[in-house]
Design a protein around this motif. Structure first.
Motif, PDB file in Angstrom:
ATOM      1  N   SER A   1       0.833  -1.189   0.000  1.00  0.00           N
ATOM      2  CA  SER A   1       0.000   0.000   0.000  1.00  0.00           C
ATOM      3  C   SER A   1       0.871   1.243   0.000  1.00  0.00           C
ATOM      4  CB  SER A   1      -0.921   0.003   1.219  1.00  0.00           C
ATOM      5  OG  SER A   1      -0.160   0.032   2.406  1.00  0.00           O
ATOM      6  N   MET A   2       0.244   2.376  -0.228  1.00  0.00           N
ATOM      7  CA  MET A   2       0.944   3.645  -0.310  1.00  0.00           C
ATOM      8  C   MET A   2       0.089   4.683   0.397  1.00  0.00           C
ATOM      9  SD  MET A   2       1.859   5.559  -3.930  1.00  0.00           S
ATOM     10  CE  MET A   2       0.208   5.330  -4.600  1.00  0.00           C
ATOM     11  N   GLU A   3       0.676   5.414   1.317  1.00  0.00           N
ATOM     12  CA  GLU A   3       0.003   6.502   2.024  1.00  0.00           C
ATOM     13  C   GLU A   3       0.128   7.758   1.164  1.00  0.00           C
ATOM     14  OE1 GLU A   3      -2.116   7.284   5.286  1.00  0.00           O
ATOM     15  OE2 GLU A   3      -1.580   5.234   4.813  1.00  0.00           O
ATOM     16  N   CYS A   4      -0.982   8.480   0.988  1.00  0.00           N
ATOM     17  CA  CYS A   4      -0.981   9.654   0.127  1.00  0.00           C
ATOM     18  C   CYS A   4      -1.727  10.809   0.773  1.00  0.00           C
ATOM     19  CB  CYS A   4      -1.656   9.351  -1.208  1.00  0.00           C
ATOM     20  SG  CYS A   4      -0.831   8.122  -2.202  1.00  0.00           S
ATOM     21  N   ARG A   5      -1.327  11.997   0.383  1.00  0.00           N
ATOM     22  CA  ARG A   5      -2.025  13.231   0.745  1.00  0.00           C
ATOM     23  C   ARG A   5      -2.913  13.600  -0.448  1.00  0.00           C
ATOM     24  NH1 ARG A   5      -0.620  18.816   0.103  1.00  0.00           N
ATOM     25  NH2 ARG A   5       1.436  18.294  -0.707  1.00  0.00           N
ATOM     26  N   ILE A   6      -4.144  14.007  -0.179  1.00  0.00           N
ATOM     27  CA  ILE A   6      -5.035  14.443  -1.248  1.00  0.00           C
ATOM     28  C   ILE A   6      -4.646  15.861  -1.651  1.00  0.00           C
ATOM     29  CG2 ILE A   6      -7.407  14.995  -1.902  1.00  0.00           C
ATOM     30  CD1 ILE A   6      -8.331  12.879   0.118  1.00  0.00           C
ATOM     31  N   LEU A   7      -4.300  16.030  -2.930  1.00  0.00           N
ATOM     32  CA  LEU A   7      -4.011  17.369  -3.435  1.00  0.00           C
ATOM     33  C   LEU A   7      -5.299  18.094  -3.801  1.00  0.00           C
ATOM     34  CD1 LEU A   7      -0.931  16.727  -5.742  1.00  0.00           C
ATOM     35  CD2 LEU A   7      -0.965  17.716  -3.449  1.00  0.00           C
ATOM     36  N   THR A   8      -6.142  17.422  -4.567  1.00  0.00           N
ATOM     37  CA  THR A   8      -7.401  18.025  -4.981  1.00  0.00           C
ATOM     38  C   THR A   8      -8.306  16.975  -5.605  1.00  0.00           C
ATOM     39  OG1 THR A   8      -8.377  19.902  -6.180  1.00  0.00           O
ATOM     40  CG2 THR A   8      -6.635  18.675  -7.323  1.00  0.00           C
ATOM     41  N   ILE A   9      -9.562  17.310  -5.673  1.00  0.00           N
ATOM     42  CA  ILE A   9     -10.553  16.554  -6.436  1.00  0.00           C
ATOM     43  C   ILE A   9     -11.083  17.526  -7.477  1.00  0.00           C
ATOM     44  CG2 ILE A   9     -12.775  15.372  -6.373  1.00  0.00           C
ATOM     45  CD1 ILE A   9     -12.083  14.673  -3.398  1.00  0.00           C
ATOM     46  N   PHE A  10     -11.080  17.123  -8.735  1.00  0.00           N
ATOM     47  CA  PHE A  10     -11.473  18.026  -9.804  1.00  0.00           C
ATOM     48  C   PHE A  10     -12.307  17.285 -10.845  1.00  0.00           C
ATOM     49  CE2 PHE A  10      -7.491  16.052 -10.871  1.00  0.00           C
ATOM     50  CZ  PHE A  10      -7.488  15.867 -12.241  1.00  0.00           C
ATOM     51  N   THR A  11     -13.050  18.055 -11.618  1.00  0.00           N
ATOM     52  CA  THR A  11     -13.925  17.489 -12.636  1.00  0.00           C
ATOM     53  C   THR A  11     -13.344  17.767 -14.013  1.00  0.00           C
ATOM     54  OG1 THR A  11     -15.851  17.887 -11.241  1.00  0.00           O
ATOM     55  CG2 THR A  11     -16.273  17.526 -13.588  1.00  0.00           C
ATOM     56  N   VAL A  12     -13.372  16.763 -14.869  1.00  0.00           N
ATOM     57  CA  VAL A  12     -13.044  16.951 -16.278  1.00  0.00           C
ATOM     58  C   VAL A  12     -14.386  16.994 -16.995  1.00  0.00           C
ATOM     59  CG1 VAL A  12     -11.915  15.965 -18.311  1.00  0.00           C
ATOM     60  CG2 VAL A  12     -10.802  15.811 -16.071  1.00  0.00           C
ATOM     61  N   GLU A  13     -14.773  18.200 -17.393  1.00  0.00           N
ATOM     62  CA  GLU A  13     -16.102  18.419 -17.971  1.00  0.00           C
ATOM     63  C   GLU A  13     -16.330  17.586 -19.226  1.00  0.00           C
ATOM     64  OE1 GLU A  13     -18.465  20.017 -16.416  1.00  0.00           O
ATOM     65  OE2 GLU A  13     -17.131  20.729 -14.840  1.00  0.00           O
ATOM     66  N   ALA A  14     -15.312  17.430 -20.065  1.00  0.00           N
ATOM     67  CA  ALA A  14     -15.474  16.678 -21.311  1.00  0.00           C
ATOM     68  C   ALA A  14     -15.873  15.226 -21.048  1.00  0.00           C
ATOM     69  CB  ALA A  14     -14.186  16.732 -22.130  1.00  0.00           C
ATOM     70  N   ARG A  15     -15.508  14.710 -19.884  1.00  0.00           N
ATOM     71  CA  ARG A  15     -15.844  13.320 -19.546  1.00  0.00           C
ATOM     72  C   ARG A  15     -16.969  13.250 -18.508  1.00  0.00           C
ATOM     73  NH1 ARG A  15     -12.577   9.794 -21.967  1.00  0.00           N
ATOM     74  NH2 ARG A  15     -13.358   8.112 -20.696  1.00  0.00           N
ATOM     75  N   GLU A  16     -17.361  14.404 -17.956  1.00  0.00           N
ATOM     76  CA  GLU A  16     -18.367  14.439 -16.895  1.00  0.00           C
ATOM     77  C   GLU A  16     -18.008  13.463 -15.779  1.00  0.00           C
ATOM     78  OE1 GLU A  16     -22.280  14.010 -18.541  1.00  0.00           O
ATOM     79  OE2 GLU A  16     -21.978  15.679 -19.927  1.00  0.00           O
ATOM     80  N   GLN A  17     -16.745  13.534 -15.362  1.00  0.00           N
ATOM     81  CA  GLN A  17     -16.209  12.606 -14.362  1.00  0.00           C
ATOM     82  C   GLN A  17     -15.324  13.386 -13.393  1.00  0.00           C
ATOM     83  OE1 GLN A  17     -16.404   9.026 -13.813  1.00  0.00           O
ATOM     84  NE2 GLN A  17     -15.391   9.800 -12.005  1.00  0.00           N
ATOM     85  N   ASP A  18     -15.382  13.005 -12.120  1.00  0.00           N
ATOM     86  CA  ASP A  18     -14.480  13.570 -11.115  1.00  0.00           C
ATOM     87  C   ASP A  18     -13.226  12.716 -11.030  1.00  0.00           C
ATOM     88  OD1 ASP A  18     -16.237  15.610 -10.419  1.00  0.00           O
ATOM     89  OD2 ASP A  18     -17.156  14.448  -8.801  1.00  0.00           O
TER      90      ASP A  18
END
Length: 95
Positions: free
Chosen positions: A21-38
């Motif tokens: 496993s790998m411990e990570c810090r969340i940088l951001t959550i963002f949406t790509v509008e062209a794919r309508e996906q976060d």
């Protein structure tokens, strides 16, 4: 899009395909509008909670179920990864 300020102290553990496993810090959550996906951008941290010295950032699809429980999954294709990487690169530098 959520700001880095709100997530700077949030850590997640990602289970790796090859085991471990790998411990990570969340940088951001963002949406790509062209794919309508976060998507979510994760930065690995070491056992002393220091950011990865190589600056590697991992990008995943991000979902929340009806109850708001988050989950991630691998990005499915090189084309999708390229689109998501470009969108991430265009985000403000404050990350």
């Amino acid at each position: 899009m959520q700001t880095a300020d709100l997530m700077e102290d949030v850590r997640v553990t990602v289970e790796l395909d090859e085991g471990g496993s790998m411990e990570c810090r969340i940088l951001t959550i963002f949406t790509v509008e062209a794919r309508e996906q976060d998507y979510i951008a994760l930065l690995p941290v070491d056992e002393k909670d220091r950011d990865d010295p190589e600056g590697r950032v991992y990008l995943y699809r991000y979902f929340e179920d009806e109850e708001g429980n988050p989950s991630i999954e691998n990005i499915g294709s090189d084309e999708e990864m390229e689109m998501v990487s470009e969108a991430f690169d265009e985000l403000p530098e404050e990350l």
